[in-house]
Every structure is written in C-alpha cells, then in structure tokens.
Scaffold this motif. Structure first.
Motif, PDB file in Angstrom:
ATOM      1  N   ARG A  54       0.807  -1.208   0.000  1.00 15.65           N
ATOM      2  CA  ARG A  54       0.000   0.000   0.000  1.00 15.65           C
ATOM      3  C   ARG A  54       0.850   1.274   0.000  1.00 15.65           C
ATOM      4  NH1 ARG A  54      -2.619  -1.941   5.348  1.00 15.65           N
ATOM      5  NH2 ARG A  54      -0.564  -2.932   5.363  1.00 15.65           N
ATOM      6  N   GLY A  55       1.968   1.239  -0.716  1.00 12.75           N
ATOM      7  CA  GLY A  55       2.864   2.380  -0.756  1.00 12.75           C
ATOM      8  C   GLY A  55       3.952   2.326   0.286  1.00 12.75           C
ATOM      9  N   ARG A  56       3.759   1.484   1.281  1.00 11.05           N
ATOM     10  CA  ARG A  56       4.788   1.272   2.288  1.00 11.05           C
ATOM     11  C   ARG A  56       5.681   0.105   1.860  1.00 11.05           C
ATOM     12  NH1 ARG A  56       0.573   0.887   7.175  1.00 11.05           N
ATOM     13  NH2 ARG A  56      -0.800   0.324   5.454  1.00 11.05           N
ATOM     14  N   GLY A  57       6.675  -0.180   2.651  1.00  9.84           N
ATOM     15  CA  GLY A  57       7.546  -1.306   2.355  1.00  9.84           C
ATOM     16  C   GLY A  57       8.997  -0.898   2.289  1.00  9.84           C
ATOM     17  N   PRO A  58       9.890  -1.796   2.730  1.00  8.58           N
ATOM     18  CA  PRO A  58      11.314  -1.464   2.761  1.00  8.58           C
ATOM     19  C   PRO A  58      11.968  -1.587   1.392  1.00  8.58           C
ATOM     20  CG  PRO A  58      10.985  -3.721   3.486  1.00  8.58           C
ATOM     21  CD  PRO A  58       9.610  -3.152   3.231  1.00  8.58           C
ATOM     22  N   GLU A  59      13.093  -0.897   1.233  1.00  5.95           N
ATOM     23  CA  GLU A  59      13.990  -1.043   0.088  1.00  5.95           C
ATOM     24  C   GLU A  59      15.391  -1.110   0.674  1.00  5.95           C
ATOM     25  OE1 GLU A  59      13.283   1.887  -2.985  1.00  5.95           O
ATOM     26  OE2 GLU A  59      11.215   2.120  -2.295  1.00  5.95           O
ATOM     27  N   LEU A  60      15.900  -2.321   0.831  1.00  6.83           N
ATOM     28  CA  LEU A  60      17.123  -2.540   1.601  1.00  6.83           C
ATOM     29  C   LEU A  60      18.207  -3.208   0.763  1.00  6.83           C
ATOM     30  CD1 LEU A  60      15.537  -3.914   4.917  1.00  6.83           C
ATOM     31  CD2 LEU A  60      16.264  -1.570   4.438  1.00  6.83           C
ATOM     32  N   LYS A  61      19.437  -2.794   1.017  1.00 12.08           N
ATOM     33  CA  LYS A  61      20.616  -3.470   0.492  1.00 12.08           C
ATOM     34  C   LYS A  61      21.475  -3.878   1.690  1.00 12.08           C
ATOM     35  CE  LYS A  61      20.770  -1.120  -3.977  1.00 12.08           C
ATOM     36  NZ  LYS A  61      21.577  -0.299  -4.928  1.00 12.08           N
ATOM     37  N   GLU A  62      21.719  -5.164   1.783  1.00 11.93           N
ATOM     38  CA  GLU A  62      22.436  -5.703   2.942  1.00 11.93           C
ATOM     39  C   GLU A  62      23.665  -6.475   2.479  1.00 11.93           C
ATOM     40  OE1 GLU A  62      21.618  -8.677   6.761  1.00 11.93           O
ATOM     41  OE2 GLU A  62      20.328  -8.784   5.002  1.00 11.93           O
ATOM     42  N   SER A  63      24.738  -6.355   3.242  1.00 11.99           N
ATOM     43  CA  SER A  63      25.933  -7.181   3.047  1.00 11.99           C
ATOM     44  C   SER A  63      26.344  -7.735   4.398  1.00 11.99           C
ATOM     45  CB  SER A  63      27.093  -6.364   2.462  1.00 11.99           C
ATOM     46  OG  SER A  63      26.761  -5.847   1.193  1.00 11.99           O
ATOM     47  N   TYR A  64      26.709  -9.032   4.437  1.00 13.00           N
ATOM     48  CA  TYR A  64      27.165  -9.578   5.712  1.00 13.00           C
ATOM     49  C   TYR A  64      28.178 -10.695   5.466  1.00 13.00           C
ATOM     50  CZ  TYR A  64      24.164 -13.752   5.305  1.00 13.00           C
ATOM     51  OH  TYR A  64      23.584 -14.926   4.908  1.00 13.00           O
ATOM     52  N   ARG A  65      28.949 -10.960   6.501  1.00 15.93           N
ATOM     53  CA  ARG A  65      29.973 -11.999   6.459  1.00 15.93           C
ATOM     54  C   ARG A  65      29.849 -12.847   7.712  1.00 15.93           C
ATOM     55  NH1 ARG A  65      34.115  -9.002   6.686  1.00 15.93           N
ATOM     56  NH2 ARG A  65      34.846  -9.411   8.807  1.00 15.93           N
ATOM     57  N   THR A  66      29.957 -14.174   7.561  1.00 11.40           N
ATOM     58  CA  THR A  66      29.876 -15.087   8.706  1.00 11.40           C
ATOM     59  C   THR A  66      31.170 -15.874   8.836  1.00 11.40           C
ATOM     60  OG1 THR A  66      28.839 -16.780   7.302  1.00 11.40           O
ATOM     61  CG2 THR A  66      27.380 -15.333   8.547  1.00 11.40           C
ATOM     62  N   ASP A  67      31.415 -16.396  10.066  1.00 11.27           N
ATOM     63  CA  ASP A  67      32.588 -17.226  10.298  1.00 11.27           C
ATOM     64  C   ASP A  67      32.223 -18.698  10.131  1.00 11.27           C
ATOM     65  OD1 ASP A  67      31.235 -18.019  12.582  1.00 11.27           O
ATOM     66  OD2 ASP A  67      32.455 -16.817  13.950  1.00 11.27           O
ATOM     67  N   ALA A  68      33.119 -19.582  10.497  1.00  7.62           N
ATOM     68  CA  ALA A  68      32.907 -21.018  10.297  1.00  7.62           C
ATOM     69  C   ALA A  68      31.736 -21.549  11.105  1.00  7.62           C
ATOM     70  CB  ALA A  68      34.180 -21.785  10.652  1.00  7.62           C
ATOM     71  N   ARG A  69      31.378 -20.870  12.188  1.00  9.27           N
ATOM     72  CA  ARG A  69      30.234 -21.308  13.001  1.00  9.27           C
ATOM     73  C   ARG A  69      28.919 -20.723  12.499  1.00  9.27           C
ATOM     74  NH1 ARG A  69      31.381 -18.956  18.531  1.00  9.27           N
ATOM     75  NH2 ARG A  69      32.018 -17.215  17.158  1.00  9.27           N
ATOM     76  N   GLY A  70      28.977 -19.923  11.448  1.00  9.53           N
ATOM     77  CA  GLY A  70      27.780 -19.258  10.954  1.00  9.53           C
ATOM     78  C   GLY A  70      27.464 -17.976  11.683  1.00  9.53           C
ATOM     79  N   MET A  71      28.347 -17.516  12.604  1.00 11.21           N
ATOM     80  CA  MET A  71      28.104 -16.294  13.367  1.00 11.21           C
ATOM     81  C   MET A  71      28.497 -15.077  12.534  1.00 11.21           C
ATOM     82  SD  MET A  71      27.009 -17.672  16.148  1.00 11.21           S
ATOM     83  CE  MET A  71      27.152 -16.591  17.561  1.00 11.21           C
ATOM     84  N   VAL A  72      27.689 -14.021  12.640  1.00 10.72           N
ATOM     85  CA  VAL A  72      27.934 -12.809  11.852  1.00 10.72           C
ATOM     86  C   VAL A  72      29.185 -12.111  12.377  1.00 10.72           C
ATOM     87  CG1 VAL A  72      27.012 -10.580  11.149  1.00 10.72           C
ATOM     88  CG2 VAL A  72      25.486 -12.542  11.378  1.00 10.72           C
ATOM     89  N   GLU A  73      30.116 -11.815  11.463  1.00  2.43           N
ATOM     90  CA  GLU A  73      31.331 -11.074  11.818  1.00  2.43           C
ATOM     91  C   GLU A  73      31.205  -9.592  11.456  1.00  2.43           C
ATOM     92  OE1 GLU A  73      35.020 -14.178  11.461  1.00  2.43           O
ATOM     93  OE2 GLU A  73      34.296 -13.262   9.604  1.00  2.43           O
ATOM     94  N   ALA A  74      30.479  -9.316  10.375  1.00  3.13           N
ATOM     95  CA  ALA A  74      30.305  -7.928   9.940  1.00  3.13           C
ATOM     96  C   ALA A  74      29.027  -7.854   9.115  1.00  3.13           C
ATOM     97  CB  ALA A  74      31.504  -7.454   9.111  1.00  3.13           C
ATOM     98  N   ALA A  75      28.353  -6.698   9.186  1.00  6.69           N
ATOM     99  CA  ALA A  75      27.119  -6.516   8.426  1.00  6.69           C
ATOM    100  C   ALA A  75      26.834  -5.033   8.243  1.00  6.69           C
ATOM    101  CB  ALA A  75      25.935  -7.192   9.128  1.00  6.69           C
ATOM    102  N   THR A  76      26.257  -4.697   7.088  1.00  2.29           N
ATOM    103  CA  THR A  76      25.749  -3.345   6.852  1.00  2.29           C
ATOM    104  C   THR A  76      24.389  -3.464   6.174  1.00  2.29           C
ATOM    105  OG1 THR A  76      26.796  -3.163   4.675  1.00  2.29           O
ATOM    106  CG2 THR A  76      28.060  -2.382   6.582  1.00  2.29           C
TER     107      THR A  76
END
Length: 851
Positions: free
Chosen positions: A55-77
């Motif tokens: 209805r005219g609302r809604g996100p417009e997102l660009k995301e970047s992320y990196r995970t380690d061997a355990r799947g844990m996030v190391e960095a994100a924007t």
C-alpha cells in the motif's frame, strides 16, 4: 521495525522468513507478488537486495554480511529505507573480540559470542540464524540480547516448474519474537520459503508451492498449540471463589483490598468484600494473597496472525478482541478453536475487510469494483457471522453508500479507513458508523490530500503538518460536533501512531510493554518517522489524545500493535477508551510492580465474557445487564466485573432476576420485501380483520382475531417461521429454560399494519412462554417498542431513576426497530407500541410460542 516473526503493528502480518542461496525470490502478499529479494555471494559473504510494496509502504534494503565457520555474523551493513520509508544506515562489526553495532534503534557494544540480528532484517537474516543454530546444536546467545533455540519439525517434498522436486525442511525458531516463527530450508540449508498466508518469501518459480507449505507449517505448529492448551487450561466443575484480592474499582479509580469474586462457568456471580461474600458449597477457592485482580480487557483493534497470539492476549489480561481484518477461513477456524477450548485464546468478534483493486490495495482477497461485488462481499461476511464491515483506502468512493446500505440491511456496522477521494466528514455523511485510526481524523482538515489517502501521504502529511493544527478552531469544533451528533465511534489505535510520530531514535517510546524478548525491545526505540529532536512537537501523543478524547465522542481502546495484549496496556494507560480516563489507572492496577494478574486455571479467560453471552446462535444478541449493543464495546466497561465494580459502595451488590430482551436480525432482505407485500395484501383482502380493527379502535389493520393459518396460507410467512424457530431456540437456551428435551412451538402469529399515529397500549401475553415481533417496514418516526420494569405493578413505592441509570435499572427501556429486526421476550413482560410520527405504515408480525 524488525521484520522477524509476524508483526501487525501497521495492519499487515510481515515476514517471518528464512534465508536464500544465491538466487532470486518472490515476495507474496495474500498470494500475489508484491516484491522481490535477490541474494548473491558464497556461503560466507553475501549481498541481499530486498523490497516489497504494501500500500505504498515497504522497505527497500541493500544488505551485506559476512559469517565465520560457526555461521556467526562477523560484519554486516544495511542501507536504504525501512517499511515507513525512513532512512536506514545500520552496521555491525567485531574488532579485537568486541562486537559493536549501530542502528536507528540502538547503539552499543558487548563481548563477541552472540549472533547479531540486524534491526532492519531481510528474509535472508532469519535463514542465516537457522544455519548458525543448526551448527550450534543447542541454545545460542543473541546480540543485542536474549537467546534463541531451534526445533526441526518436518520434511516435505514439493513440486515446482518443469516437474522439478525439492525436499524442504521446516524449522521453528524460539526466543526471537513473542512466538516461534517458521523457516523452510532446502537440503543445502538455503531459504526455500518463509512467511504466512498474509505475506511470505518463496524461491522464484516455486510460488505455487507456498500455499501448501503454509498449510503444512500451520498443522505442525498446531500440535504444539493444542498441547499447550491442554497443559495450561482446566475447566472447574463448579464455582470458583477468588479471595483476598486487591481488586481494581474503575469508578473510584482505586484498588479495593480484601475482595472476593465468585465465578461459575463463564459468569461472575458475585463481587464484594471477603466478609460479605459466602463460599458456595463445593466451590474451589483461590487465595489471591493481595495480588491485583482486573476485569477482562477488550482490545478493539487486532489482527490475529497466528494461534499463539491467543495465549499472549490472555497472558496480558485481554479476554475479548475485535479482529479488524484477516483471512476469513483462517480467522473463523481460529475463532472456533478458541471458543471450543482446543486452543487458548480470547473471544473474537470479526470485521470483514473490503478494498478496491489497485497498486495500493490492502492485503485482502476481497477486492471489489462494482456494486454487485460489494453487495456479494457484505452478504458473505454477514452469512459467516461477522459483526461489521471495514472499508479500506483504495475503495471507490461511490461504493461506500452501497456498502453502507447492504451492511445496515444485514445488521452490520460500517467502519474503516477513509477511501481516497473522501474526507472523514464526508465518510460520516455517507453512513460510516466508526472510523479507524486517528490519522484519518486529522486528515479531515487537509482536503488537498484527500485523493491520496491510500498512499504514504496518510502518514507523512500528519507528521509534517498536524502539529500546527488548531484543535480549538471553528472547523475542528464543527467536526467534533458532527461526530457527537451522529454518535460516531472512533478507534484511534494510538499505540501504533505514538511511536510513529513522537518517538526519538534510540529513546524508549511508543508505549512499549515489558517484559518482551530483548531483541524486540528495539522496536520501541526506532524513532518512527519523527525527525531527530522534533518527536515531542510532532502530531503525537498529546494532540492525538486531545482530538480522540473529546467529551461526547466515544473512543475505543484498541492498539493494532506488534506486541499482542501488552501494547493495549500502554494504550489504555494513556487515557484512551471508554470510560474516559478510567483506563489511566490500569498501570497502577495490573502493572503494579510484582503484582501481576491472579490466575487460577482456565477461568482466567472468562472475566470479559458478558453474562448470558451474546446470543451467537440464530444470529441474535441478548441484551442483559452486561451484554453489549453495537458500538458499546470498550476496554473495561464491557465486562460484567466492571459493571459490578462500578456500583460498589463498600457492600456486596448483585443483579438478580434478569429481564432479558433478545435482539436479532432475519438476515434475509429479500424475505422482508416479500413479507411486506404479503402483509399489505392481507390488509386489503381480510374483511373480517378490518372490521375487528375498526370495532376495537385499532389504527390500521391486524389479523389478530381473523386469521390463524398464515404460515400455511402464505409461503413467505412459512419461511419466516422457520427462521423464528431458530431465534426462539437460541433465546430459550440463553434464558436457561429447562424444556425437558422439547422445543417451544409456535402458538399464534398475526400481522400488524399500523397507521401513522397508531399505538398499542401496555399489555402482556398470557398462557405463552416467549413472545416477540419481527419488523417488516419501519418508516422514519415509526416509534419504538417500549418495555416496562416488571416490578412496577407490585404496589411498592419507588423513586424515579436518574437519567444516567444503567439500562437494567431504568423504569422503561425503548428498543428501536428496523426492517428485519427480531425482538423476543418472555411473555410476562409488559410492553407497548408508542405512537409513531412517521408518514408511512409500520408493518410488523407478532407471535407467541408455548411448550
């Protein structure tokens, strides 16, 4: 706003979604494409582009992320705009063992070791969380706080394009939201689907599989929900007495210590001081130990997205809700399960959701563009037991009168957003009974944007301009006077708009309730749409409250919030809902530190149930001392406990020997038209009846003394009797009549064609059990049915009642009919037809039933 789990904060169940392998996804809203997501990169470093249009609302997102061997996030924007188009610039990084994050809702640091959930999430984020949980093989800490755990529920084969097959697995994630949320991954642990009937994200090309996966996940979750209902509920065999309670008295705005409440089944039998309330024989007793006890609350604006919300509502003391827009099949099924006790949840009243097609259409399957489609939609909702129709912003304005006429003919109220092209004042003129959301009230004073109220301007205009609106101006006063004169009810949902217009970034606001999961607490600190440093002077809490709480305008307490049940408390605590201001004491009553609510088995859910029920059988409604009429819903006043508490004088007070009036609807406009033709034909043909009427001074015609075979003589009357049999059976059941397995039978039935100025003096119907009248034609000014206090003939002296006396204490009560109205009462009740001032004939059919 975090998009993990299902949120109804702005009327749409958003995505409880999974992750995706490098590839494309389709966002679906009620089964139709509304957006897309693309994921690129390998398993450790990924980029996500995600957007959808609601209805005219809604996100417009660009995301970047990196995970380690355990799947844990190391960095994100995360960058872009959020659901309400506010700027997003979020970051997370780990340096030297220290995690640091910054978003519009939060900024902080902690020792590394938890999985970071981005505040502005994409569906990929929740899938990344599932992958990490699989590797952890147990509970896992989260950042900024809390912990999550994972359950695998089932595997399923799905079919896709060109005969392709996939094995997908359903996981449930606990600890992130108020309830578990589902994620479907493929055998490579990449997102396949996540979401619900309302909204979901599915791998591109496999859109046809989404509906089946929603059904499968609902069935899988239902097993847990049914088990929880069995574990948490119990039906006491007899009465339950809560003793030593610190009971909230709304009239005095005070707590009453040392109080007792007697509950039997779904009725509250007595309320009063411990010393004056006896314990019925065999009753179960609960010692409240001085803890707070409240009436059952009503939330008048919810969108119940899943079964677990029922538990959350009851946990917050909400025992009755009004669902303001949902999938019909899902909602009716959920309502049935709540009512039967199979699942735990409040009593649900339903509003049917209708909009027009277009790019800003609401997330509903009921989209209409012609009068015929509108009438069909209204009738379908009415046939399925809905209480009202909720119109939406993309509807053609010329269809509003069509909706109003069709809905009112079926006994349904009409409410909603203001369709684009109209103002609130014009919608009221066209027949609206109620208006949802305070922003539409404020937009009444900005007619230059009336054509764009389906767009984001219905929010941005308020944020930009409403702080300068003079609430004391002649224009505002005239609008308020119109609302009063037409008895328009407003449903401001302030809990939704307070945060949107007043909250400062990273500052607690928006009426957020605690305790809630740590990661959701950020939702109260995201700053809404207010510019930094200007939240306090936006179109916010104070201005909304002053417009919403004008004397004489009825405001409902409903939140439409993301935290089921809990958001309502903040809403009432700010003084919204009837009775005015009394809700402001709720925090002292129910949220007193360490007090909580008294619970004792399944009866905790009954404190909002009106004594005697609402006459759901036969599509009628029974009016008694604590039953409701359309428009009388409120946060507190609806419960029988409130009605009893409101009359306390330090003594135990009970209402005895209730006099019940049943008010229903035939629900068949076509039959009403046929009956009118039949009645007028009889008035022409029945010479004996006309002679009797003239001899006895009856102003018009009645078949009372001339015909006794109308159901056989006329097929339309025969059809009427079949409907009346159901109404009478419902009334007899509500009145607790012990009929020994028999049914009440029609004893007599007669037609009345009353000329203008005609009346019928007070009388009773001897030798019958139930009497009643169905109204066929009711011209304006026809006059009401006048019901008399049965205690008057008892030769007892009694002073007159005050004008503000509750209905059950008045000397006379007037029931206003309309075509299709069905009124029933026990035959001993004295009643009369008052003189009419209308110009046309009032036509009715009266009847008696006996054993």
């Amino acid at each position: 706003m975090r998009i993990i789990g299902w949120s109804i904060a702005l009327g749409l169940a958003l995505l409880a979604a999974g992750s995706a392998e490098a590839g494309d996804y389709t966002v679906l809203t009620t089964g139709r494409p509304s957006g897309a997501m693309t994921v690129t990169g390998d398993g450790a470093e990924r980029s996500v582009v995600y957007s959808f249009n609601d209805r005219g609302r809604g996100p417009e997102l660009k995301e970047s992320y990196r995970t380690d061997a355990r799947g844990m996030v190391e960095a994100a924007t995360v960058k872009g705009v959020d659901y309400l188009k506010a700027p997003v610039d979020e970051s997370f990084a780990i340096e030297s063992g220290q995690a640091r994050w910054s978003s519009q809702a939060d900024q902080g640091s902690a020792a590394a070791g938890g999985f970071y959930l981005t505040y502005q999430s994409t569906p990929e984020d929740s899938a990344a969380l599932v992958r990490a949980l699989i590797k952890a093989n147990g509970p896992m800490p989260l950042l900024p706080g809390g912990s999550a755990k994972l359950r695998k529920l089932l595997d399923r084969e799905v079919s896709g394009p060109d005969g392709a097959k996939e094995i997908v697995s359903l996981y449930a994630v606990d600890g992130v939201g108020m309830t578990p949320f589902p994620v479907w991954l493929d055998d490579r642990q990449e997102l396949f689907f996540g979401g619900s009937t309302w909204s979901g994200t599915v791998r591109k090309g496999w859109e046809e599989a989404a509906a089946g996966l929603v059904t499968a996940q609902d069935e899988a979750f239902k097993a847990d929900e049914i088990a929880a209902a069995r574990r948490l509920t119990r039906r006491p065999a007899g009465a339950v007495v809560i003793r030593n309670a610190n009971l909230f008295d709304p009239k005095a705005k005070a707590m009453r210590p040392g109080m007792s409440v007697v509950v039997r089944g779904n009725r509250i039998e007595a309320v009063g001081p411990d010393r004056l309330i006896g314990i019925p024989q065999g009753a179960e007793t609960v010692d409240a130990k001085g803890r707070a006890l409240l009436p059952g609350l009503w939330d008048m604006h919810v969108h119940i997205a899943d079964n677990n919300e029922g538990l959350l509502q009851l946990a917050a003391g909400v025992t009755s809700v009004r669902d303001m827009g949902n999938d019909m099949d899902e909602l009716m099924n959920r309502r049935k399960r709540f009512a039967s006790g199979e699942l735990v949840g409040p009593r649900i009243f339903m509003a049917g959701f209708v909009d027009g097609p277009g790019p800003l259409a609401a997330p509903t399957k009921v989209l209409v563009s012609t009068p015929e489609e509108m009438i069909a939609a209204v009738n379908k909702y009415a046939d399925n037991g809905y209480e009202q129709i909720k119109l939406y912003s993309s509807l053609k304005p010329e269809l509003v009168p069509v909706a109003v006429k069709a809905a009112h003919a079926r006994g349904l109220r009409v409410s909603g957003h203001i369709p684009a092209g109209l103002t609130a004042g014009k919608a009221v003129d066209l027949g609206f009974d109620e208006i949802q959301h305070v922003n539409f009230l404020l937009l009444n004073f900005y007619p230059d944007v009336a054509g764009e109220t389906a767009s984001m301007k219905r929010f941005t205009t308020i944020g930009e301009r409403a702080s300068s609106l003079d609430l004391g101006s002649a224009e505002v006063k005239a609008f308020i006077a119109k609302l009063k004169a037409k008895d328009i009810v407003i449903d401001p949902t302030v809990a939704t708009f307070e945060g949107m217009f007043t909250a400062e970034p990273r500052v607690e606001g928006g009426g957020a309730a605690r305790p809630i999961p740590a990661v959701l607490q950020e939702d109260g600190r995201d700053g809404g749409t207010a510019p930094p440093g200007r939240g306090a002077d936006g179109a916010g809490d104070g201005r909304v409250r002053r417009l919403s709480a004008r004397p004489g305008v009825r405001a409902l307490a409903g939140c439409g919030g993301a935290e089921p049940g809990h958001s309502l408390r903040g809403h009432i605590g700010r003084g919204f809902g009837q009775p005015s201001r009394q809700g402001a004491w709720l925090d002292r009553a129910g949220e007193a530190r360490g007090s909580g609510l008294v619970r004792g088995g399944s009866f905790e859910g009954h404190f909002g149930a009106p004594a005697g029920g609402l006459g759901d059988e036969g599509r009628g409604r029974v009016r008694s001392r604590s039953a409701l009429r359309a428009g009388e819903y409120s946060a507190l006043a609806a419960s029988p406990l409130f009605r009893t508490c409101a009359s306390w004088t330090g003594m135990a007070v009970r209402s005895l020997f209730a006099t019940r009036l049943y008010e229903g609807e035939l629900g068949d406009p076509g039959l009403v038209e046929e009956l009118e033709e039949s009645c007028l034909a009889l008035a022409e043909e029945d010479e004996a009846g006309r002679r009797w009427s003239k001899a006895h001074g009856y102003r018009g015609y009645t078949s009372y003394a001339s015909l006794n075979d109308l159901p056989v003589r006329d097929p339309s009357v025969g059809a009427l009797v079949r409907l009346l049999n159901r109404h009478v059976a419902a009334f007899a059941a509500d009145a607790a009549m012990e009929l020994g397995g028999r049914r009440l039978k029609l004893d007599s039935l007669w037609v009345n064609v009353l000329k203008p100025g005609g009346s019928h003096s007070g009388h009773i119907h001897p030798h019958s059990v139930v009497s009643g009248t169905v109204y066929v034609a009711v011209p304006p000014g026809s006059g009401a049915l006048k019901l008399e206090d049965p205690r008057l003939p008892m030769l007892m002296a009694a002073p007159p009642r005050r004008e503000d006396a509750p209905e059950e204490l008045r000397t006379f009560v007037y029931a206003e009919p309309k075509p299709g109205s069905v009124f029933l009462w026990e035959s001993w009740l004295r009643h009369e037809v008052v003189p009419g001032t209308g110009r046309g004939d009032r036509i009715s059919i009266s009847f008696n039933y006996r054993l």
